[in-house]
Each structure stands twice: as structure tokens, then as C-alpha cells.
Design a protein around this motif. Structure first.
Motif, PDB file in Angstrom:
ATOM      1  N   ILE A 105      37.041  43.982  36.396  1.00 43.28           N
ATOM      2  CA  ILE A 105      36.406  44.003  37.720  1.00 43.28           C
ATOM      3  C   ILE A 105      34.906  43.888  37.532  1.00 43.28           C
ATOM      4  O   ILE A 105      34.332  44.558  36.669  1.00 43.28           O
TER       5      ILE A 105
ATOM      6  N   TRP B 275      38.064  38.442  40.513  1.00 47.09           N
ATOM      7  CA  TRP B 275      38.060  37.028  40.111  1.00 47.09           C
ATOM      8  C   TRP B 275      36.667  36.612  39.641  1.00 47.09           C
ATOM      9  O   TRP B 275      35.983  35.818  40.294  1.00 47.09           O
TER      10      TRP B 275
ATOM     11  N   PHE C 116      34.861  34.136  42.546  1.00 52.02           N
ATOM     12  CA  PHE C 116      35.573  33.539  43.683  1.00 52.02           C
ATOM     13  C   PHE C 116      35.539  34.541  44.831  1.00 52.02           C
ATOM     14  O   PHE C 116      36.096  35.642  44.724  1.00 52.02           O
TER      15      PHE C 116
ATOM     16  N   VAL D  12      33.891  50.910  42.237  1.00 52.82           N
ATOM     17  CA  VAL D  12      34.581  49.653  42.544  1.00 52.82           C
ATOM     18  C   VAL D  12      35.326  49.789  43.861  1.00 52.82           C
ATOM     19  O   VAL D  12      35.316  48.896  44.721  1.00 52.82           O
TER      20      VAL D  12
ATOM     21  N   ALA E 104      32.812  49.573  46.623  1.00 55.78           N
ATOM     22  CA  ALA E 104      32.261  48.209  46.756  1.00 55.78           C
ATOM     23  C   ALA E 104      33.291  47.241  47.329  1.00 55.78           C
ATOM     24  O   ALA E 104      32.946  46.303  48.048  1.00 55.78           O
TER      25      ALA E 104
ATOM     26  N   HIS F 281      39.212  30.703  48.930  1.00 59.22           N
ATOM     27  CA  HIS F 281      38.007  31.374  48.439  1.00 59.22           C
ATOM     28  C   HIS F 281      36.923  30.334  48.127  1.00 59.22           C
ATOM     29  O   HIS F 281      37.203  29.135  48.096  1.00 59.22           O
TER      30      HIS F 281
ATOM     31  N   TYR G  30      42.303  45.965  35.698  1.00 57.01           N
ATOM     32  CA  TYR G  30      42.913  45.986  37.039  1.00 57.01           C
ATOM     33  C   TYR G  30      44.247  45.246  36.992  1.00 57.01           C
ATOM     34  O   TYR G  30      44.320  44.100  36.529  1.00 57.01           O
TER      35      TYR G  30
HETATM   36  C1  LIG Z   1      39.598  45.861  42.996  1.00 60.37           C
HETATM   37  C2  LIG Z   1      39.084  44.855  43.981  1.00 60.37           C
HETATM   38  C3  LIG Z   1      38.895  43.538  43.621  1.00 60.37           C
HETATM   39  C4  LIG Z   1      38.428  42.602  44.514  1.00 60.37           C
HETATM   40  N1  LIG Z   1      38.254  41.310  44.118  1.00 60.37           N
HETATM   41  C5  LIG Z   1      37.770  40.394  44.997  1.00 60.37           C
HETATM   42  C6  LIG Z   1      37.531  39.058  44.581  1.00 60.37           C
HETATM   43  O1  LIG Z   1      37.713  38.685  43.416  1.00 60.37           O
HETATM   44  N2  LIG Z   1      37.080  38.189  45.503  1.00 60.37           N
HETATM   45  C7  LIG Z   1      36.848  38.544  46.805  1.00 60.37           C
HETATM   46  O2  LIG Z   1      36.429  37.712  47.588  1.00 60.37           O
HETATM   47  N3  LIG Z   1      37.061  39.822  47.222  1.00 60.37           N
HETATM   48  C8  LIG Z   1      37.482  40.737  46.339  1.00 60.37           C
HETATM   49  N4  LIG Z   1      37.679  42.040  46.748  1.00 60.37           N
HETATM   50  C9  LIG Z   1      37.347  42.396  48.127  1.00 60.37           C
HETATM   51  C10 LIG Z   1      35.848  42.546  48.388  1.00 60.37           C
HETATM   52  O3  LIG Z   1      35.244  43.370  47.415  1.00 60.37           O
HETATM   53  C11 LIG Z   1      35.668  43.151  49.781  1.00 60.37           C
HETATM   54  O4  LIG Z   1      36.118  42.223  50.739  1.00 60.37           O
HETATM   55  C12 LIG Z   1      34.267  43.641  50.094  1.00 60.37           C
HETATM   56  O5  LIG Z   1      34.356  44.453  51.233  1.00 60.37           O
HETATM   57  C13 LIG Z   1      33.282  42.517  50.391  1.00 60.37           C
HETATM   58  O6  LIG Z   1      32.049  43.128  50.598  1.00 60.37           O
HETATM   59  P1  LIG Z   1      30.834  42.482  51.383  1.00 60.37           P
HETATM   60  O7  LIG Z   1      31.333  41.999  52.724  1.00 60.37           O
HETATM   61  O8  LIG Z   1      29.840  43.599  51.529  1.00 60.37           O
HETATM   62  O9  LIG Z   1      30.325  41.349  50.571  1.00 60.37           O
HETATM   63  C14 LIG Z   1      38.141  43.002  45.854  1.00 60.37           C
HETATM   64  C15 LIG Z   1      38.323  44.322  46.232  1.00 60.37           C
HETATM   65  C16 LIG Z   1      38.784  45.249  45.304  1.00 60.37           C
HETATM   66  C17 LIG Z   1      38.972  46.670  45.709  1.00 60.37           C
END
Ligand SMILES: Cc1cc2nc3c(=O)[nH]c(=O)nc-3n(C[C@H](O)[C@H](O)[C@H](O)COP(=O)(O)O)c2cc1C
Length: 299
Positions: free
Chosen positions: A17, A35, A49, A79, A82, A132, A153
Motif C-alpha cells: 500500500i 495499485w 491507478f 492507511v 487515508a 481508473h 494487503y
Molecule cells: C487499502 C486501500 C487501498 C486503496 N487503493 C486504491 C487504489 O489503488 N486506487 C484508488 O483509486 N483508490 C484506492 N483506495 C481508495 C482511496 O484511497 C479512497 O477513495 C480515498 O478516499 C480517496 O481520497 P481522496 O478523495 O482524498 O483523494 C484504496 C483504499 C484503501 C483502504
């Protein structure tokens, strides 16, 4: 049904992550992205991504820069924050007792403390792919902490990586001469990749020794050049040695760890069974049971 299987299968990928940091019209931000991966050495490029609705993507489009902070095993809570909230909902970096920013800078792209890697990236290219957007960044500065372990993860859960798994190898203890023959050829490579031929006659095996081999008698073998066909390379070698041996299809892979005292050398042998067509003065037959390497090759 098909969609359900796909959804279940999607959870079985294993990733690390990263915490993707950015700055934009609404200030500094962090999101979680599984990703994320390095996709080029030189220049060093990292791809992330990101889904279209995220604040992070908006920031990156605007400022053309972002940070990649590879999370360590102690950062699952960060994480989860976030990835669980959008900057549209809350200023995640400002939540009490959560993220620690490296340095004091309140402007620019922030970097998160206690990560395995912190990289600052300039946008290299951006492209929508499926549902994405692929954001590729060129690393402009990087720091790392080797004492930290990455967070893993899998199946929507966080893990720490376990112990090292060594692929299975047969141990073979050899004398100094034999060890040196292989070790010298390895040029300090962790593993040397060889192709050899096994020709049997009852309890004996065809062996050869030439000056380049330190007069160690061993099956005819070579270290094929990178990206060269192993069978053809071995056939060429056999021809050059005036061995009239035909190789069967379907080689075996024999993985050895050769030991001499404290020294070890890993060797991967691609072994072809061979049939000898006529006699040559360059080889002789050796009793398999008298030679540890020969014994290990047919085990
Ligand atoms: C473990 C984990 C992995 C994630 N991986 C991705 C990812 O690879 N790509 C993505 O677009 N969102 C991913 N997300 C979701 C984003 O982190 C999430 O939509 C976040 O709220 C976006 O924040 P922002 O709107 O402040 O940019 C992931 C969430 C978690 C909990």
C-alpha cells in the motif's frame, strides 16, 4: 455469476500500500493506493491507478506533482484513514495524532514520516485506463528506511510479510576444485544458470573435462548467454566439442546449492537427457555413485 467470480478473484491479488500525497486548491492531501508500482528503472517511474472521483487526482492534474509514500507495517491505521475518507469530507492530514509530515513545510507536496520509501514525483504521463486513471510520475527525489518492513494487503486485510521462503534446492557438498569451477564462472552472481546433458550407460554417466574446467570431470555443460535458446546453445557447444549427442525434448530443472566449507553457490541446471551416437576421445564414463555432483543431478 461471472461478475461475482470476478469480484472474488479481484480480492486475491497481493499488493503493498502506498500513501499518495498531493497538494491542490483545497490544500494538502493523502489517499491510500494499493495499485502503485515502479514501472521503469531509468528514468525511475512510478505508476498509480486512481479513481476519477478522488480529490487526489484533481490535485495531481492541477499541480502535476505528487508523493509516493510506501506504507510500513505499523501504518495500517493511517492507511485506513487515508483510504476511508476523501479530502472532500475531511482534512485527513490534520486529524489529531495521525499523520506526521516530514519536515515542517506546509506548502508543496507533503511526505509522510515512518514510511519505507518517500518519493517525490513529477507527472510524466496520465491516461484513463478502464475505470481508473493511470498517473505515471518521474521520481525527482527519494529517500528510504531499510529498517522498516512493508505493509501487505490481501483479501481486504492488512498483513506483515513473513519469513523468507527459499525455493527448494538439493544440497551438494563438493571439493574445492569443483566448487571453484562453478564459483569462478558465476562472477559473483547469486545463481548461475547452466544447461547440461546427461548421457547414461548403466550406472555410469558421460563426463568430460577440458582445460577451462580446471580438469574437473563433469557432464558437458555451458552457461548459455542471456536470451539465447538453451537447447540450441548446448547443441552448438556439443558440436564444437565434436560430441555426437542428440538431446531429447523436455529437459528437467535441477536446482542445487553447492557447498565447500562456508562457501555456497546456487546453480540452476537445465538438464537434457542425451543419446550418444558415436565415440569421441573427449569424454569418459564415470561411476555416478563416486561423484556427489553426478549423484545430485539424477536424484
Ligand atoms: C487499502 C486501500 C487501498 C486503496 N487503493 C486504491 C487504489 O489503488 N486506487 C484508488 O483509486 N483508490 C484506492 N483506495 C481508495 C482511496 O484511497 C479512497 O477513495 C480515498 O478516499 C480517496 O481520497 P481522496 O478523495 O482524498 O483523494 C484504496 C483504499 C484503501 C483502504
Amino acid at each position: 455469476m461471472k461478475k461475482k467470480i470476478m469480484q472474488s478473484a479481484q480480492q486475491l491479488f497481493m499488493t503493498g500500500i502506498s500513501l499518495i500525497t498531493s497538494n491542490g486548491p483545497n490544500g494538502q492531501n493523502v489517499m491510500a493506493a494499493e495499485w502503485t508500482m515502479q514501472i521503469s528503472y531509468e528514468p525511475m517511474l512510478i505508476a498509480v491507478f486512481i479513481h476519477e472521483g478522488s480529490s487526489t487526482l484533481k490535485n495531481i492534474r492541477k499541480t502535476k506533482q505528487f508523493g509516493v509514500n510506501v506504507a510500513s507495517e505499523k501504518q495500517s491505521t493511517l492507511v485506513s484513514i487515508a483510504g476511508g475518507y476523501s479530502r472532500k469530507e475531511i482534512d485527513k492530514l490534520n486529524i489529531h495524532n495521525s499523520f506526521q509530515i516530514l519536515g515542517l513545510k506546509k506548502t508543496g507536496v507533503p511526505l509522510i514520516a515512518d514510511c519505507l520509501i518517500n518519493a517525490k514525483c513529477k507527472l510524466f504521463t496520465i491516461k484513463k485506463i478502464g475505470d481508473h486513471t493511470m498517473v505515471v510520475g518521474r521520481v525527482v527525489s527519494i529517500r528510504y528506511d531499510e529498517t522498516k518492513n512493508p505493509l501487505a494487503y490481501h483479501r481486504n486485510r492488512y498483513f506483515r510479510i513473513g519469513s523468507i521462503i527459499e525455493p527448494i534446492r538439493d544440497k551438494v557438498i563438493v571439493n574445492k576444485k569443483t566448487f571453484n569451477l562453478f564459483h569462478r564462472q558465476s562472477e559473483n552472481k547469486f545463481i548461475i544458470k547452466c544447461a547440461g546433458v546427461i548421457v547414461r550407460s548403466k550406472n555410469k554417466m558421460l563426463v568430460t573435462s577440458n582445460p577451462g574446467q580446471n580438469l574437473v570431470s563433469i557432464i558437458p555443460f555451458i552457461q548459455p548467454k542471456k536470451n539465447q535458446d538453451y537447447k540450441r546453445s548446448l547443441e552448438n557447444y556439443l558440436q564444437s566439442m565434436k560430441f555426437s549427442i542428440t538431446l531429447k525434448e523436455e529437459p528437467r530443472l535441477k536446482r542445487l546449492i553447492m557447498k565447500n566449507g562456508d562457501r555456497v553457490q546456487r546453480i540452476n541446471f537445465i538438464l537434457f537427457e542425451g543419446k550418444i551416437k558415436n565415440r569421441s576421445k573427449f569424454y569418459f564414463w564415470k561411476l555416478v555413485k563416486t561423484d556427489p555432483v553426478l549423484k545430485s543431478l539424477i536424484k
